[in-house]
Structures are given as C-alpha cells and as structure tokens.
Design a protein around this motif. Structure first.
Motif, short mmCIF file in Angstrom:
data_model
loop_
_atom_site.label_atom_id
_atom_site.label_comp_id
_atom_site.label_asym_id
_atom_site.label_seq_id
_atom_site.Cartn_x
_atom_site.Cartn_y
_atom_site.Cartn_z
N ALA A 150 0.92 -1.28 -0.18
CA ALA A 150 -0.05 0.54 -0.58
C ALA A 150 0.56 1.48 0.21
O ALA A 150 0.66 2.43 -0.84
N GLY A 151 1.78 1.49 1.13
CA GLY A 151 3.20 2.64 0.81
C GLY A 151 3.34 3.15 -0.46
O GLY A 151 3.16 4.44 -0.56
N ALA A 152 3.53 1.82 -1.80
CA ALA A 152 4.76 2.33 -3.10
C ALA A 152 3.47 2.62 -3.52
O ALA A 152 3.29 3.01 -4.75
N VAL A 153 2.39 1.77 -3.31
CA VAL A 153 1.05 2.18 -4.33
C VAL A 153 0.67 3.50 -4.15
O VAL A 153 0.34 4.32 -5.39
N ARG A 154 0.38 3.53 -3.39
CA ARG A 154 0.38 5.41 -2.68
C ARG A 154 1.46 6.72 -2.85
O ARG A 154 0.73 7.43 -3.09
N ALA A 155 2.76 5.94 -2.28
CA ALA A 155 3.71 7.33 -3.31
C ALA A 155 3.66 7.23 -4.46
O ALA A 155 3.53 7.98 -5.46
N GLN A 156 3.30 6.13 -5.50
CA GLN A 156 2.94 6.08 -6.75
C GLN A 156 2.20 6.59 -7.72
O GLN A 156 2.08 7.71 -7.86
N TYR A 157 0.95 6.31 -6.83
CA TYR A 157 -0.25 6.90 -7.84
C TYR A 157 -0.18 9.31 -7.00
O TYR A 157 -0.93 9.83 -7.33
N ARG A 158 0.60 8.61 -5.86
CA ARG A 158 -0.01 10.41 -5.09
C ARG A 158 1.00 10.94 -6.30
O ARG A 158 0.60 12.44 -5.75
N TYR A 159 1.78 10.88 -6.20
CA TYR A 159 2.86 11.64 -7.75
C TYR A 159 2.61 11.85 -9.07
O TYR A 159 2.80 12.89 -9.05
N LEU A 160 2.15 10.71 -9.31
CA LEU A 160 1.53 10.79 -10.61
C LEU A 160 0.06 12.08 -10.43
O LEU A 160 -0.38 12.57 -11.77
N VAL A 161 -0.68 11.71 -9.68
CA VAL A 161 -2.20 12.47 -9.37
C VAL A 161 -1.63 14.01 -9.09
O VAL A 161 -1.72 15.17 -9.54
N GLY A 162 -0.30 14.23 -8.84
CA GLY A 162 0.14 15.58 -8.44
C GLY A 162 0.49 16.45 -9.24
O GLY A 162 0.12 16.95 -9.25
N LEU A 181 -7.82 7.80 -1.83
CA LEU A 181 -8.75 7.97 -3.30
C LEU A 181 -9.51 9.58 -1.73
O LEU A 181 -8.97 10.54 -2.59
N ARG A 182 -8.92 9.96 -0.57
CA ARG A 182 -8.98 10.60 -0.21
C ARG A 182 -7.95 11.77 -0.62
O ARG A 182 -8.43 12.83 -0.64
N SER A 183 -6.71 11.50 -0.53
CA SER A 183 -5.68 12.01 -1.34
C SER A 183 -6.04 13.33 -2.31
O SER A 183 -5.42 13.70 -2.99
N PHE A 184 -6.49 12.00 -3.30
CA PHE A 184 -6.89 12.23 -4.55
C PHE A 184 -8.03 13.25 -4.53
O PHE A 184 -7.60 14.56 -5.23
N ARG A 185 -8.97 13.30 -4.13
CA ARG A 185 -9.86 14.33 -3.45
C ARG A 185 -9.88 15.59 -3.38
O ARG A 185 -10.10 16.43 -3.38
N GLU A 186 -8.28 15.63 -2.14
CA GLU A 186 -7.51 16.73 -1.55
C GLU A 186 -7.35 17.21 -2.33
O GLU A 186 -6.65 19.03 -2.42
N MET A 187 -7.10 16.84 -3.59
CA MET A 187 -6.09 17.50 -4.49
C MET A 187 -6.69 17.97 -6.35
O MET A 187 -6.16 18.90 -6.61
N TRP A 188 -7.25 17.05 -6.46
CA TRP A 188 -7.76 16.99 -7.65
C TRP A 188 -9.36 18.63 -8.11
O TRP A 188 -9.74 18.38 -7.00
N PRO A 189 -8.44 18.89 -8.95
CA PRO A 189 -9.18 20.82 -8.83
C PRO A 189 -9.77 20.72 -10.15
O PRO A 189 -11.15 21.33 -9.98
#
Length: 358
Positions: free
Chosen positions: A243-255, A276-284
């Motif tokens: 989960a940590g690796a997935v979150r790091a990869q996709y938070r970077y990608l979406v960011g 998903l919540r982190s995507f919601r917080e950053m996605w405009p």
C-alpha cells in the motif's frame, strides 16, 4: 433507493451535465475487421445517451495498440468516419461522447492485430495471461521492449488519435492509464524494468503517462481530456507493491497531473479510501469513481461521502439502456447476460428491453 445527490447538475470540462451518472467504458468486441465501429455501435450508444457523459469502449490509437480482436481504432480515415456516425447519434439524443484511447501493450496477441506483429511493452516480460483469439484461448506472448527513441512516436500516436476523435465529432477523450494496459504497465515495477528515463524511480515510471497527458491536452484542450487510473489493480498480471508503494506512485502521478487542469480524473477504485481521499483533496476538477460490485443502493455512496463527483455505471448501463429513468423512478433493473458480453452481433448488445417495452 438512490439519493438526491445523483440528480444534481455538474460541469465537466466544456460539458454541462444534468446529473452525476455516466457510462463507464466497456469493451464489447463488436468492431469490424478494419477497426471501424460495428453496424450496431451507433444504436448502442444512442440508446444510452440519457447518461449524459458516455465514455466509449477502449479504442486503439494505432495498429500496435490493439489487444483484443474486434475492437475499434481511431487512427484511420475510415475509423474516423465510423465514429462520426456514433457521435452524431449520441448528440442527436442529447448525450456527449468521450472516446477512450487504449493501447493494450503486452495484453495482446499477434492473431488479434492486423499486422500480426509481436506486442510491445515497457520491458520484454510476458503478462502470462490467457487471451481470446480467433483460434481460441492463447497465452499472451513476450512483448518487444519499446526502444527509448520509439516512445516519442507512441506519445504522438495518442496525440494524433485524440485529434482524430475530435475530428469525428467526439466531445473529448479519456486516456486509459489503468486496468493492466500499456500506460499502467509503465507504472508497474514488475512489468517495467527499464534502465532509461522511463523506468526505475517513481518519477521515471510516471513519465510516459505524464507526457501523453500533456501531449493530448496540448492537442485538443485540457478541458476535453480525461484520464483513467486503477491503483493496485492486479489486472494483466501487474503488481505495484504494498500500500505504501502504491500510494507513493499514484500521489506523485496525480500531483503531477494536477497542473494540467484536465476535465476529469476517473478512478477504478479497489478500496484504499485513504488514497482516494488524497486524490479528492488535490484534484481540482471532476473526480469520477467506479467500484466493482456496487449494488444500486451504493451507486451514490462515494458522492455522498465527498469522495467523488460522478458515478460511472458499467453493467447496470449495459443491461439497461434507460438506466437513468429506472434509477430515478426506483424501477427494477435488467440483469446483464454474461454469455453475450463479447459475442458480437445485436443479441445482448442493443436488445435489452426498456421500461416502455417491458
């Protein structure tokens, strides 16, 4: 019983939509041998125009992008003309069409493509998946690793096919970076073992997706460009780590996608609500979320929880051309017939009954 949140209007890119439902992209294997949409495709999408935003089946940006037999392309003049008929039909009934650009990468077989060449991928590593071909079920072969100097050409195929989609009258495109296909393969460490600038680090594995998104947005406008991701989805033999690796990869990608201000982010969600919540917080802009196995009472759950703006529908929409009316009136739903999902022809495609015909 669906909640009131589903029926609120929403602006997505250039589109003013009447509600929060959409048609999820679904491969149906009804295309002609030359990759043009099949004879019933315009009817199929027209029937579902009340969903407002219709995201098409995966559509290859090149001959190399084809994975399955009888899937459509958007890279020849004949294919553009075929999709124009579909777009016109959807518009005539008040809907909007985004064509999903899907390069299958290593999830392919030479028997399924017009040129019968070896599939391509980020690395020469087989997916070891069963795939249907005209000769029966085969194993996906070892792909040919894309050379560094070839990657710009693949990016250009996405750019050109996006322009072709707009030329066909579509309202936009969805970049398919999910579900085990080429862009997702570049993100996954077990499929991407490159040593150039497209492999190794989180940043390098995201580079290909980001460059495609930038190219498509530059070509047709960010407000006509969506993108789909599926963090940790193991389809196509992909493994993305813990989960940590997935979150790091996709938070970077979406960011890194955020500054592009794309029309929407479409998440095929496996269940990591923290991510998903982190995507919601950053996605405009608009966030679309689809989950496997939702019943009708859960369709609006992510919207009600503040985790999504829209809820694309898959099998509910496949089996119910008037699914919007059925959900709005709490009417019963047809069940999808698994036996006709990929069989070709009208049966199980355009013959599901509406309430008016039931």
């Amino acid at each position: 019983m669906t909640t009131a949140s589903l029926w609120q209007p929403l602006t997505v890119g250039r589109l003013d939509l009447p509600h929060r439902l959409a048609l999820s992209p679904m491969t149906r294997n009804r295309a002609n041998p030359d990759g043009t949409p099949g004879e019933h495709t315009a009817t199929y999408y027209r029937q579902r125009a009340s969903l407002g935003l219709l995201i098409s089946e995966g559509t290859q940006p090149s001959e190399d992008g084809q994975g399955y037999f009888a899937t459509p392309g958007i890279h020849t003049s004949e294919q553009i003309e075929g999709w124009r008929e579909v777009a016109d039909a959807v518009h005539e009934d008040g809907g909007h069409l985004f064509i999903q650009l899907m390069h299958a990468g290593r999830i392919s077989h030479p028997d399924n493509t017009p040129h019968h060449r070896q599939p391509v991928g980020p690395s020469a590593i087989s997916a070891e998946q069963d795939i249907h071909t005209p000769r029966g079920v085969e194993k996906t072969p070892v792909p040919r690793e894309l050379a560094t100097e070839e990657i710009a050409g693949v990016i250009d195929e996405f750019r050109q096919s996006a322009a072709s989609a707009i030329a066909a009258g579509a309202d936009g495109v969805e970049i398919h970076a999910a579900n085990g296909y080429l862009l997702h393969q570049f993100l996954a460490p077990n499929a991407n073992q490159r040593t150039d600038e497209y492999g190794g680090s989180i940043e390098n594995r995201a580079r290909f997706v980001l460059e495609i998104a930038q190219a498509v947005a530059d070509e047709i406008g960010a407000d006509r460009t969506g993108i789909r991701i599926s963090p940790a989805f193991p389809l196509g033999g992909l493994e993305e780590g813990d989960a940590g690796a997935v979150r790091a990869q996709y938070r970077y990608l979406v960011g890194e996608l955020v500054p592009l201000n794309l029309a929407y982010l479409h998440v095929h969600h496996l269940g990591d609500d923290e991510l998903l919540r982190s995507f919601r917080e950053m996605w405009p802009t608009a966030l679309l979320v689809v989950r496997y196995g939702r019943d009708r009472d859960a369709i609006a759950a992510d919207i009600d929880a503040g985790l999504a703006d829209m809820a694309p529908l898959g099998r509910f929409a496949l089996a119910n051309p008037d699914v919007v009316e059925r959900l709005r009136t709490d009417a019963p739903l047809n069940d999808a017939d698994p036996a006709t999902l990929y069989t070709g022809g009208a049966n199980g495609y355009i013959d599901y009954p509406t309430l008016a015909h039931a």
